[in-house]
Design an enzyme around this catalytic site. Structure first.
Site, PDB file in Angstrom:
ATOM      1  N   GLY A  18       1.368  -1.180  -0.307  1.00 44.52           N
ATOM      2  CA  GLY A  18      -0.185  -0.223  -0.203  1.00 44.52           C
ATOM      3  C   GLY A  18       0.711   0.954  -0.432  1.00 44.52           C
ATOM      4  O   GLY A  18       1.671   0.969   1.218  1.00 44.52           O
ATOM      5  N   PHE A  21      -0.653   7.224   2.246  1.00 49.37           N
ATOM      6  CA  PHE A  21       0.051   8.011   3.655  1.00 49.37           C
ATOM      7  C   PHE A  21       0.621   7.028   4.595  1.00 49.37           C
ATOM      8  O   PHE A  21       1.856   7.546   4.869  1.00 49.37           O
ATOM      9  CB  PHE A  21      -1.228   8.559   4.263  1.00 49.37           C
ATOM     10  CG  PHE A  21      -1.751   9.597   3.976  1.00 49.37           C
ATOM     11  CD1 PHE A  21      -1.603  10.902   3.623  1.00 49.37           C
ATOM     12  CD2 PHE A  21      -3.472   9.786   3.110  1.00 49.37           C
ATOM     13  CE1 PHE A  21      -1.532  11.968   2.956  1.00 49.37           C
ATOM     14  CE2 PHE A  21      -3.831  11.141   2.752  1.00 49.37           C
ATOM     15  CZ  PHE A  21      -2.665  11.916   2.524  1.00 49.37           C
ATOM     16  N   GLY A  22      -0.357   5.762   5.365  1.00 51.80           N
ATOM     17  CA  GLY A  22       0.311   5.094   6.007  1.00 51.80           C
ATOM     18  C   GLY A  22       1.971   4.592   5.411  1.00 51.80           C
ATOM     19  O   GLY A  22       2.880   4.650   6.414  1.00 51.80           O
ATOM     20  N   VAL A  86      -2.566  -7.957  -4.155  1.00 50.33           N
ATOM     21  CA  VAL A  86      -1.984  -8.967  -3.323  1.00 50.33           C
ATOM     22  C   VAL A  86      -2.985  -9.811  -3.053  1.00 50.33           C
ATOM     23  O   VAL A  86      -4.131  -9.227  -2.717  1.00 50.33           O
ATOM     24  CB  VAL A  86      -1.637  -8.768  -1.884  1.00 50.33           C
ATOM     25  CG1 VAL A  86      -1.133  -9.676  -1.157  1.00 50.33           C
ATOM     26  CG2 VAL A  86      -0.116  -8.239  -1.702  1.00 50.33           C
ATOM     27  N   GLU A 174     -17.586  18.999   1.413  1.00 47.28           N
ATOM     28  CA  GLU A 174     -16.438  19.691   0.617  1.00 47.28           C
ATOM     29  C   GLU A 174     -16.478  19.320  -1.165  1.00 47.28           C
ATOM     30  O   GLU A 174     -16.562  19.802  -1.809  1.00 47.28           O
ATOM     31  CB  GLU A 174     -15.431  19.825   0.647  1.00 47.28           C
ATOM     32  CG  GLU A 174     -14.757  19.432   1.759  1.00 47.28           C
ATOM     33  CD  GLU A 174     -12.977  18.955   2.587  1.00 47.28           C
ATOM     34  OE1 GLU A 174     -12.354  19.155   3.195  1.00 47.28           O
ATOM     35  OE2 GLU A 174     -12.691  18.171   1.568  1.00 47.28           O
ATOM     36  N   ASP A 307      -6.121   3.370   7.762  1.00 52.25           N
ATOM     37  CA  ASP A 307      -7.322   2.846   7.661  1.00 52.25           C
ATOM     38  C   ASP A 307      -7.799   1.618   7.955  1.00 52.25           C
ATOM     39  O   ASP A 307      -9.443   1.085   8.676  1.00 52.25           O
ATOM     40  CB  ASP A 307      -8.445   3.206   6.270  1.00 52.25           C
ATOM     41  CG  ASP A 307      -8.091   5.194   6.672  1.00 52.25           C
ATOM     42  OD1 ASP A 307      -7.401   6.163   7.692  1.00 52.25           O
ATOM     43  OD2 ASP A 307      -8.398   5.637   5.321  1.00 52.25           O
ATOM     44  N   ALA A 320      -5.920  11.034   8.053  1.00 53.56           N
ATOM     45  CA  ALA A 320      -4.705  10.322   7.801  1.00 53.56           C
ATOM     46  C   ALA A 320      -3.248  10.288   8.288  1.00 53.56           C
ATOM     47  O   ALA A 320      -2.446   9.419   8.225  1.00 53.56           O
ATOM     48  CB  ALA A 320      -4.364  11.858   6.701  1.00 53.56           C
ATOM     49  N   GLN A 321      -3.657  11.380   9.922  1.00 56.42           N
ATOM     50  CA  GLN A 321      -2.777  11.560  10.671  1.00 56.42           C
ATOM     51  C   GLN A 321      -2.367  10.224  11.348  1.00 56.42           C
ATOM     52  O   GLN A 321      -1.062  10.237  11.768  1.00 56.42           O
ATOM     53  CB  GLN A 321      -2.956  12.725  11.812  1.00 56.42           C
ATOM     54  CG  GLN A 321      -2.807  14.168  10.874  1.00 56.42           C
ATOM     55  CD  GLN A 321      -0.584  14.046  10.876  1.00 56.42           C
ATOM     56  OE1 GLN A 321      -0.062  13.627  11.835  1.00 56.42           O
ATOM     57  NE2 GLN A 321      -0.960  14.736   9.821  1.00 56.42           N
TER      58      GLN A 321
END
Length: 452
Positions: A18, A21-22, A86, A174, A307, A320-321
């Site tokens: 993946g 972000f992470g 995968v 948004e 997530d 994201a954080q």
């Protein structure tokens, strides 16, 4: 991958699945570790998902928010990229099987694949609604919107046009706000054939308010800001069915059918179905269960972050954080174990959340700052999103495009793609029109609804 300096001994192999972000955070944190890293993703690019709605609403190019994953090697020589999906995992043999028959061996495995849309079993939603989790999905929404506008411009508005956004979280708010601004500010100039009042932006939310995780004061501000942009806000309303020509909803026990040409799905997330084939324990929403070090429960050398992971004892927000901080922590754990050391359990540091409704309008809850609304929150939102993008070229291009959209109203330069040919439903003759009285830009702005 290069061997370690010890003769005949290979360095530990860390596989990260993946490139979000992470995953990127974990890979970068392993830059100086004595390991070889393989980053696997089904795409060759990272997508900055918080700005996908800007692509869908024709404000950003898809290239502005995507970053070539192989470029990570420009500053990190111990990593390579492998494109693949995968299919299965054998944790006893420490082997991943990818599509195409590729097998990958690992010493440490980090699962950071993110999630996908959850349609909650609502009839027609999975087949007909349009989520915003991939670049191709955002482009599909954008092109379908312009195809509908071009068709109406030729054949006339024999019926109202409607875009429905399902979900009142940050993405839904948004997206609805951006669609409304496109209709309010751009359409009167670019589509003079169409009656703006017959183009509707509808936001549907089951809860009695939008932006559920935010403070009530910020929720109220967002609601008022959407109303000022003439968004048709349907609160405490449930989607019962998605059809080709619209959505069946229910409010206070009464059902209503809302005709619509586009249904954008921004309501709920769940793990990808393929995770079921990865031999890992799954909890709520199909997310992979982890311990206090983000290690998959019952597996010593397998981690899950972002997530797709969940700690039953302390669930984290799917933002994201938490993914970024989780990626850094897992890399720290791996480096510590290789050095025979230990680290403290993972502790998430909440830096705050924010959402924008449109130009000069946003809400922000940031640590050590008071709750912000309006222009100050919007400036922080723009700055943070631009700074978080991967690659200076993307940051520069995004800044230019957002500046053109928000600071130079007169440009009306939507970023468009290909749309199918328009077929006239009846003979159409285009003739010269009566000249209109010139209207100054200031007068045109004043004529539109007032906005915060």
């Amino acid at each position: 991958m290069p061997d370690s300096t010890a003769p005949g001994q290979k360095r530990p192999h860390v596989v990260v699945v993946g490139g979000g972000f992470g995953g990127i955070a974990a890979v970068r944190k392993l830059k100086r570790a004595d390991v070889d890293v393989t980053l696997i993703d089904r795409h060759t690019y990272n997508t900055f998902q918080p700005l996908l709605y800007q692509v869908a609403t024709a404000s950003l190019n898809p290239g502005d928010i995507t970053w070539f994953l192989r470029a990570i090697r420009s500053k990190q020589s111990n990593v390579r990229f492998l494109k693949g999906l995968v299919e299965s995992m054998d944790h006893e043999a420490k082997t991943l099987k990818l599509d195409g028959g590729v097998e990958v061996k690992y010493d440490y495995l980090v699962i950071a694949v993110g999630v996908t849309a959850n349609f909650f079993g609502i009839p027609g939603a999975a087949e007909l609604a349009m989520p915003l989790y991939r670049r191709s999905q955002a482009l599909a929404v954008r092109d379908k919107m312009f195809a509908a506008l071009e068709d109406a411009a030729v054949n006339g508005q024999d019926r109202d046009l409607r875009i429905i956004v399902v979900g009142g979280g940050a993405t839904g708010v948004e997206t609805a706000g951006a669609f409304a601004e496109l209709r309010n500010n751009d359409m009167p100039v670019t589509y003079p054939e169409l009656d703006r009042k017959r183009v509707h932006i509808t936001l549907i939310e089951m809860m009695p308010h939008v932006l559920g995780p935010f403070h009530p004061k910020l929720r109220d501000y967002a609601k008022k800001s959407l109303n000022k942009r003439d968004v048709d806000l349907r609160l405490e309303t449930a989607v019962k069915e998605v059809r080709e020509d619209g959505v069946l909803v229910e409010h206070n026990g009464e059902q209503e059918f809302l005709p619509a040409g586009i249904v954008v799905w921004a309501s709920g997330i769940t793990a990808h179905p393929t995770v079921q084939d990865w031999a890992v324990p799954q909890g709520r929403g199909g997310r992979i269960e982890t311990d206090e070090h983000l290690r998959v429960k019952g597996m010593q050398d397998v981690f899950a972050i972002g997530d797709v992971s969940i700690s039953p004892d302390e669930p984290l927000p799917q933002l994201a954080q938490p993914a970024i901080q989780g990626g850094k922590h897992v890399a720290k754990v791996i480096k510590a174990e290789l050095a025979g050391k230990t680290v403290k359990p993972f502790k998430y540091k909440d830096k705050g959340t924010m959402a924008t409704i449109g130009r000069s309008s946003a809400v922000a809850e940031i640590k050590f700052l008071p709750r912000l609304t309006g222009f100050p929150a919007w400036v922080i939102w723009v700055g943070l999103h631009v700074a978080t993008l991967l690659g200076n070229r993307n940051r520069f291009a995004t800044m230019i495009n957002l500046t053109a959209k928000y600071l130079v109203w007169g440009s009306h330069n939507a970023i468009v793609g290909e749309t199918p040919p328009v077929v006239a439903l009846k003979p159409v003759t285009v003739e010269a029109r009566e000249p209109r009285k010139a209207v100054s830009r200031a007068a045109a702005r004043k004529a539109t609804a007032k906005r915060p």
